[in-house]
Design a protein around this motif. Structure first.
Motif, PDB file in Angstrom:
ATOM      1  N   ALA A   1      22.408 -20.624  -4.362  1.00  0.00           N
ATOM      2  CA  ALA A   1      21.144 -20.866  -3.965  1.00  0.00           C
ATOM      3  C   ALA A   1      21.410 -22.790  -3.994  1.00  0.00           C
ATOM      4  O   ALA A   1      20.351 -23.124  -3.889  1.00  0.00           O
ATOM      5  CB  ALA A   1      20.186 -21.248  -5.588  1.00  0.00           C
TER       6      ALA A   1
ATOM      7  N   ASN B   1      16.256 -14.402  -0.772  1.00  0.00           N
ATOM      8  CA  ASN B   1      15.550 -14.257  -1.691  1.00  0.00           C
ATOM      9  C   ASN B   1      16.551 -13.572  -2.917  1.00  0.00           C
ATOM     10  O   ASN B   1      17.937 -13.212  -3.622  1.00  0.00           O
ATOM     11  CB  ASN B   1      14.012 -14.260  -2.969  1.00  0.00           C
ATOM     12  CG  ASN B   1      14.075 -15.437  -2.568  1.00  0.00           C
ATOM     13  OD1 ASN B   1      13.377 -15.859  -3.442  1.00  0.00           O
ATOM     14  ND2 ASN B   1      13.072 -15.594  -1.245  1.00  0.00           N
TER      15      ASN B   1
ATOM     16  N   THR C   1      11.096 -19.362  -7.191  1.00  0.00           N
ATOM     17  CA  THR C   1      12.420 -19.590  -5.943  1.00  0.00           C
ATOM     18  C   THR C   1      11.263 -20.661  -4.721  1.00  0.00           C
ATOM     19  O   THR C   1       9.789 -20.152  -5.252  1.00  0.00           O
ATOM     20  CB  THR C   1      12.286 -19.163  -5.367  1.00  0.00           C
ATOM     21  OG1 THR C   1      11.341 -18.003  -4.887  1.00  0.00           O
ATOM     22  CG2 THR C   1      13.435 -18.105  -6.482  1.00  0.00           C
TER      23      THR C   1
ATOM     24  N   ALA D   1      16.725 -22.015  -6.290  1.00  0.00           N
ATOM     25  CA  ALA D   1      16.370 -21.507  -7.290  1.00  0.00           C
ATOM     26  C   ALA D   1      15.405 -22.401  -8.458  1.00  0.00           C
ATOM     27  O   ALA D   1      16.057 -22.170  -9.801  1.00  0.00           O
ATOM     28  CB  ALA D   1      17.246 -21.051  -8.209  1.00  0.00           C
TER      29      ALA D   1
END
Length: 396
Positions: free
Chosen positions: A108, A250, A260, A278
């Motif tokens: 992420a 996601n 998120t 994140a």
């Protein structure tokens, strides 16, 4: 009292201070790990220094044995700063606490990984890795404009629009690499209005979208956010399309137990992902949704950090929005007076903005702001007027 570790807090966003004060009022003992001591108004907290390297690995923490023993009593590790997501995940893992897996948190933060993983889920603009000025010069021979961005930074840090006039000197290359000296990517520019989807992934890895925020940025060469409005005024079909893309993006990163912040642009070909963090949305976006009594992203983050299920309602796309909340950066006395004439409730106002907001070159130049809530039509009118002065339009 419950010991809550706040890893990587930054005082660049003043909204963090009242959040920590709120948590103290709820009976939490805070251990703030940051690169600067907490402001005095937060009150009594435990503080330890966060070296720059510890943003990404806790092995860089200079904690003593007694500090590591004390950390074992924590009920959770929560990250409120996008640059410390990976280190926060590693600390939670080492303490046996909930949080995104270390691998997922790393993914992420990797824009190249995201662009590669998302190709099967959405239309992704052509993306290239850059290792030298020559790489960029070769691409500019065929592309009129390119967006250059750090591979592993969040938000708009180091993002810049480059055209065919770029000279390719060593000095300019170093400026592109930014002061963090990250690896660089080049990407074709995406045309269309920008949005973010605020949501969370629960402990079972199920994604829950909560709401869509409309974001306005400067046109370049730096893309500085100058206004936000929530909720974005979209049809139920478009809203559902955005949620479906957000869900796929996601889940593809393998996240769990974290809030998120998913950024995208809405194009003629549908939603196009930009990046995903994140973490809780930056700045005052959480306050917009809280002002509307829709959800509190900080409460969601706190619950997930302790392995609890957030108590928030699942979104249902509606055809109309009667109320909205907005933030305009670069506010002035005139903008505040306009808000009052439109019967908007002023939640926050600070008139210290530069006189020419369209010339801002970094997020740190965003000084003044106006935060309001009220009828959606009045909010849209205020945004249209203010952004029109900056040569921008409200395209909904």
């Amino acid at each position: 009292m419950k010991l809550q570790i706040v890893y990587g807090a930054t005082w660049t966003f003043p909204s963090v201070v009242p959040v920590l004060q709120q948590w103290q009022g709820m009976g939490y003992q805070l251990w703030v790990v940051s690169e600067e001591p907490p402001p005095k108004e937060i009150g009594k907290v435990r503080w330890s220094f966060l070296p720059k390297a510890a943003r990404n690995t806790v092995t860089a923490l200079s904690w003593t044995t007694s500090e590591w023993e004390a950390a074992k009593h924590a009920v959770g590790v929560v990250c409120l700063w996008e640059l410390a997501v990976v280190g926060s995940a590693e600390l939670a893992k080492s303490l046996g606490l909930p949080g995104p897996s270390l691998d997922a948190a790393t993914r992420a933060r990797d824009k190249w990984f995201m662009a590669t993983a998302w190709k099967q889920h959405a239309s992704i603009p052509a993306t290239w890795q850059l290792s030298s000025p020559d790489d960029l010069m070769r691409l500019l021979a065929f592309e009129e404009r390119l967006v250059v961005k750090p591979r592993s930074a969040g938000g708009s840090y180091g993002v810049r629009l480059v055209n065919q006039d770029w000279a390719g000197s060593t000095e300019e290359w170093q400026e592109l690499k930014t002061k963090w000296e990250f690896d660089l990517l080049a990407q074709k520019p995406i045309q269309g209005p920008e949005f973010s989807v605020e949501g969370f992934v629960d402990a079972q890895g199920v994604y829950h979208p909560l709401g869509i925020t409309r974001t306005f940025t400067t046109d370049g060469p730096h893309f500085v956010e100058i206004a936000h409005v929530a909720p974005a005024k979209l049809t139920p079909i478009v809203t559902q399309n955005i949620y479906e893309v957000a869900y796929l993006c996601n889940v593809s990163l393998g996240l769990s137990s974290c809030v998120t912040h998913f950024e995208l642009k809405l194009t003629d070909f549908g939603p196009v992902p930009i990046e995903l963090g994140a973490r809780v949305a930056g700045g005052r976006i959480p306050y917009l949704w809280k002002d509307l009594d829709r959800f509190d992203l900080y409460d969601v983050a706190l619950a997930l950090a302790q392995g609890l299920t957030p108590e928030v309602a699942h979104p249902r796309p509606s055809r109309t929005h009667s109320r909205a909340a907005a933030i305009i950066f670069g506010a002035s006395d005139d903008t505040a007076r306009e808000a009052e004439t439109l019967n908007l409730e002023i939640m926050e106002f600070s008139a210290t903005a530069p006189s020419r907001p369209t010339h801002w070159t970094s997020n740190n130049d965003r000084c003044g702001l106006l935060r309001v809530r009220g009828a959606w039509s009045a909010v849209a009118n205020l945004l249209s007027t203010n952004l029109g002065r900056s040569g921008m339009t409200l395209a909904q």
